[in-house]
Design a protein around this motif. Structure first.
Motif, PDB file in Angstrom:
ATOM      1  N   ASP A  49       0.810  -1.215   0.000  1.00 26.38           N
ATOM      2  CA  ASP A  49       0.000   0.000   0.000  1.00 26.38           C
ATOM      3  C   ASP A  49       0.846   1.268   0.000  1.00 26.38           C
ATOM      4  N   GLY A  50       2.172   1.125  -0.146  1.00 25.62           N
ATOM      5  CA  GLY A  50       3.063   2.273  -0.205  1.00 25.62           C
ATOM      6  C   GLY A  50       3.494   2.816   1.132  1.00 25.62           C
ATOM      7  N   ARG A  51       3.099   2.170   2.214  1.00 22.06           N
ATOM      8  CA  ARG A  51       3.520   2.596   3.547  1.00 22.06           C
ATOM      9  C   ARG A  51       4.852   1.952   3.922  1.00 22.06           C
ATOM     10  N   ALA A  52       5.501   2.532   4.935  1.00 21.96           N
ATOM     11  CA  ALA A  52       6.820   2.070   5.348  1.00 21.96           C
ATOM     12  C   ALA A  52       6.768   1.338   6.680  1.00 21.96           C
ATOM     13  N   LEU A  53       7.691   0.404   6.848  1.00 20.38           N
ATOM     14  CA  LEU A  53       7.879  -0.317   8.097  1.00 20.38           C
ATOM     15  C   LEU A  53       9.339  -0.184   8.509  1.00 20.38           C
ATOM     16  N   ALA A  54       9.593  -0.168   9.817  1.00 21.10           N
ATOM     17  CA  ALA A  54      10.969  -0.084  10.296  1.00 21.10           C
ATOM     18  C   ALA A  54      11.086  -0.711  11.675  1.00 21.10           C
ATOM     19  N   THR A  55      12.260  -1.255  11.960  1.00 22.94           N
ATOM     20  CA  THR A  55      12.555  -1.792  13.278  1.00 22.94           C
ATOM     21  C   THR A  55      14.048  -1.659  13.531  1.00 22.94           C
ATOM     22  N   GLY A  62       5.279   7.493   8.887  1.00 28.60           N
ATOM     23  CA  GLY A  62       4.385   8.424   8.214  1.00 28.60           C
ATOM     24  C   GLY A  62       4.607   8.543   6.723  1.00 28.60           C
ATOM     25  N   TRP A  63       5.604   7.867   6.201  1.00 29.28           N
ATOM     26  CA  TRP A  63       5.866   7.940   4.761  1.00 29.28           C
ATOM     27  C   TRP A  63       4.767   7.224   3.985  1.00 29.28           C
ATOM     28  N   ARG A  64       4.412   7.787   2.833  1.00 27.78           N
ATOM     29  CA  ARG A  64       3.353   7.233   1.996  1.00 27.78           C
ATOM     30  C   ARG A  64       3.805   7.188   0.533  1.00 27.78           C
ATOM     31  N   ASN A  65       3.085   6.413  -0.258  1.00 29.29           N
ATOM     32  CA  ASN A  65       3.288   6.344  -1.715  1.00 29.29           C
ATOM     33  C   ASN A  65       4.693   5.894  -2.095  1.00 29.29           C
ATOM     34  N   GLY A  97      21.123   3.311   5.026  1.00 31.82           N
ATOM     35  CA  GLY A  97      22.543   3.536   5.212  1.00 31.82           C
ATOM     36  C   GLY A  97      22.953   3.255   6.640  1.00 31.82           C
ATOM     37  N   TYR A  98      24.059   3.860   7.050  1.00 33.52           N
ATOM     38  CA  TYR A  98      24.551   3.653   8.411  1.00 33.52           C
ATOM     39  C   TYR A  98      23.497   4.072   9.429  1.00 33.52           C
ATOM     40  N   MET A  99      23.112   5.338   9.427  1.00 40.80           N
ATOM     41  CA  MET A  99      22.066   5.824  10.318  1.00 40.80           C
ATOM     42  C   MET A  99      21.112   6.754   9.583  1.00 40.80           C
ATOM     43  N   HIS A 100      20.839   6.455   8.315  1.00 44.68           N
ATOM     44  CA  HIS A 100      19.798   7.193   7.603  1.00 44.68           C
ATOM     45  C   HIS A 100      19.040   6.245   6.684  1.00 44.68           C
ATOM     46  N   THR A 101      17.825   6.654   6.341  1.00 45.17           N
ATOM     47  CA  THR A 101      16.946   5.857   5.494  1.00 45.17           C
ATOM     48  C   THR A 101      16.436   6.722   4.357  1.00 45.17           C
ATOM     49  N   VAL A 102      16.360   6.143   3.172  1.00 45.48           N
ATOM     50  CA  VAL A 102      15.935   6.864   1.977  1.00 45.48           C
ATOM     51  C   VAL A 102      14.760   6.124   1.344  1.00 45.48           C
ATOM     52  N   GLY A 103      13.727   6.875   0.968  1.00 44.38           N
ATOM     53  CA  GLY A 103      12.564   6.279   0.336  1.00 44.38           C
ATOM     54  C   GLY A 103      12.312   6.862  -1.041  1.00 44.38           C
ATOM     55  N   LEU A 104      11.891   6.014  -1.967  1.00 42.74           N
ATOM     56  CA  LEU A 104      11.533   6.434  -3.321  1.00 42.74           C
ATOM     57  C   LEU A 104      10.019   6.412  -3.450  1.00 42.74           C
ATOM     58  N   ARG A 105       9.438   7.569  -3.814  1.00 42.90           N
ATOM     59  CA  ARG A 105       7.987   7.653  -3.984  1.00 42.90           C
ATOM     60  C   ARG A 105       7.591   7.311  -5.417  1.00 42.90           C
ATOM     61  N   ASP A 106       6.303   6.985  -5.600  1.00 39.07           N
ATOM     62  CA  ASP A 106       5.838   6.533  -6.907  1.00 39.07           C
ATOM     63  C   ASP A 106       5.880   7.620  -7.968  1.00 39.07           C
ATOM     64  N   GLY A 107       6.007   8.872  -7.593  1.00 39.18           N
ATOM     65  CA  GLY A 107       6.122   9.942  -8.571  1.00 39.18           C
ATOM     66  C   GLY A 107       7.550  10.302  -8.923  1.00 39.18           C
ATOM     67  N   GLY A 108       8.516   9.553  -8.364  1.00 42.22           N
ATOM     68  CA  GLY A 108       9.919   9.809  -8.661  1.00 42.22           C
ATOM     69  C   GLY A 108      10.596  10.774  -7.714  1.00 42.22           C
ATOM     70  N   THR A 109       9.875  11.242  -6.692  1.00 42.30           N
ATOM     71  CA  THR A 109      10.514  12.076  -5.684  1.00 42.30           C
ATOM     72  C   THR A 109      11.129  11.189  -4.603  1.00 42.30           C
ATOM     73  N   VAL A 125      12.549  10.896  -0.387  1.00 44.45           N
ATOM     74  CA  VAL A 125      12.459  11.371   0.983  1.00 44.45           C
ATOM     75  C   VAL A 125      13.537  10.675   1.800  1.00 44.45           C
ATOM     76  N   ALA A 126      14.041  11.356   2.825  1.00 42.79           N
ATOM     77  CA  ALA A 126      15.089  10.764   3.657  1.00 42.79           C
ATOM     78  C   ALA A 126      14.980  11.266   5.085  1.00 42.79           C
ATOM     79  N   THR A 127      15.474  10.460   6.020  1.00 42.30           N
ATOM     80  CA  THR A 127      15.484  10.841   7.428  1.00 42.30           C
ATOM     81  C   THR A 127      16.656  10.173   8.120  1.00 42.30           C
ATOM     82  N   GLY A 128      17.065  10.760   9.248  1.00 42.83           N
ATOM     83  CA  GLY A 128      18.156  10.191  10.027  1.00 42.83           C
ATOM     84  C   GLY A 128      19.352  11.114  10.100  1.00 42.83           C
TER      85      GLY A 128
END
Length: 279
Positions: free
Chosen positions: A141-147, A159-162, A169-181, A183-186
């Motif tokens: 459904d385009g949602r994210a999971l993490a542990t 809270g990431w969608r689509n 990475g070491y202490m960051h996470t990168v997400g690819l959205r369905d529109g080609g944009t 997002v990253a955090t960490g």
């Protein structure tokens, strides 16, 4: 898309279209012992952070029949995957291996101290990734999971969608959205999360302190730590797949050859003779 190219802490590995594998770089734990492998459709290389006291790693291979093979460092049982079956994708982190089953569930082996292997309840997963101390996934459904470890907010992706893809990475996470944009955090000490302006991306890859994206025009962009030149990828063209190691970056070209940028102290960038397409 199968992951045919992977970059680890100090090694690189690729899967040829005939199902064999090739590797280059540091082999102190046997992580490059892949020449006898066959029947492969994907590979994964454990990517640990770039501290001087790290280096040993492991490599995972996914066979066409859904079974998995592994070689390299096994301190926490991260290569104990011989009994896995019906696997559709694999990912490797520091002392951790993650598998995505064909039914959308997940399995993990290796270090559990930070909770990075607590993935047995995940369902409807379509994409997986492992960082140093955390594991992430994208659901159908385009949602994210993490542990796992969330010291820098790298697991705060609920809270990431689509999403259609994810990398850790070491202490960051990168997400690819369905529109080609993207997002990253960490951790962002090297600006590795400064990806808000990116567009038209088709794939993302996270190294220790850098982030790479493949655009739909076959070009590559990168941000973050560039002390070894691992972000010097702007001139690459005709790229079809990317991988980010601790301090190096790989790109697969249309003709099946590989380009590399970054740290080559262990010959992990000596990939110019590789040919993944064998006619």
């Amino acid at each position: 898309m199968a992951t045919v190219l992977a970059a680890g802490r100090r090694h690189s590995v690729a899967c040829r279209d005939d199902g064999t594998a090739v590797a280059a770089g540091n082999d102190r734990a046997g992580e490059c012992d892949v020449l006898a492998w066959s029947g492969l459709v994907a590979v994964a290389a454990a990517n640990v952070h770039s501290a001087r006291n790290t280096g040993r790693s492991h490599t995972i291979g996914l066979r066409a029949d859904g079974t998995v093979i592994a070689t390299g460092w096994d301190r926490d049982g991260q290569t104990n995957v011989s009994d896995w079956s019906e696997i559709a994708a694999v990912a490797a982190g520091w002392r951790t291996t993650l598998g995505l089953r064909t039914d959308g569930s997940t399995v993990a082996v290796g270090r559990t101290a930070e909770g990075q292997c607590d993935v047995n309840t995940w369902r409807e997963v379509v994409s997986i990734a492992c960082g140093d101390w955390h594991s992430v996934a994208v659901r159908s459904d385009g949602r994210a999971l993490a542990t796992g470890n969330n010291q820098r907010g790298q697991a705060s992706i609920g809270g990431w969608r689509n999403l259609v893809g994810v990398s850790a990475g070491y202490m960051h996470t990168v997400g690819l959205r369905d529109g080609g944009t993207v997002v990253a955090t960490g951790e962002n000490g090297w600006s590795q999360c400064d990806v808000a302006q990116w567009s038209c991306a088709t794939a993302v890859a996270a190294g220790s302190y850098h982030t790479v994206a493949l655009r739909e025009d076959g070009r590559v962009c990168a941000v973050g730590d560039n002390r070894f030149g691992q972000c010097d990828v702007q001139a690459w063209t005709g790229v079809t797949a990317i991988a980010a190691g601790s301090t190096h970056t790989l790109g697969l070209l249309l003709d099946g050859t590989i380009v590399a940028a970054g740290n080559n102290d262990d010959k992990q960038c000596d990939v110019s003779t590789w040919r993944l397409h064998r006619g």
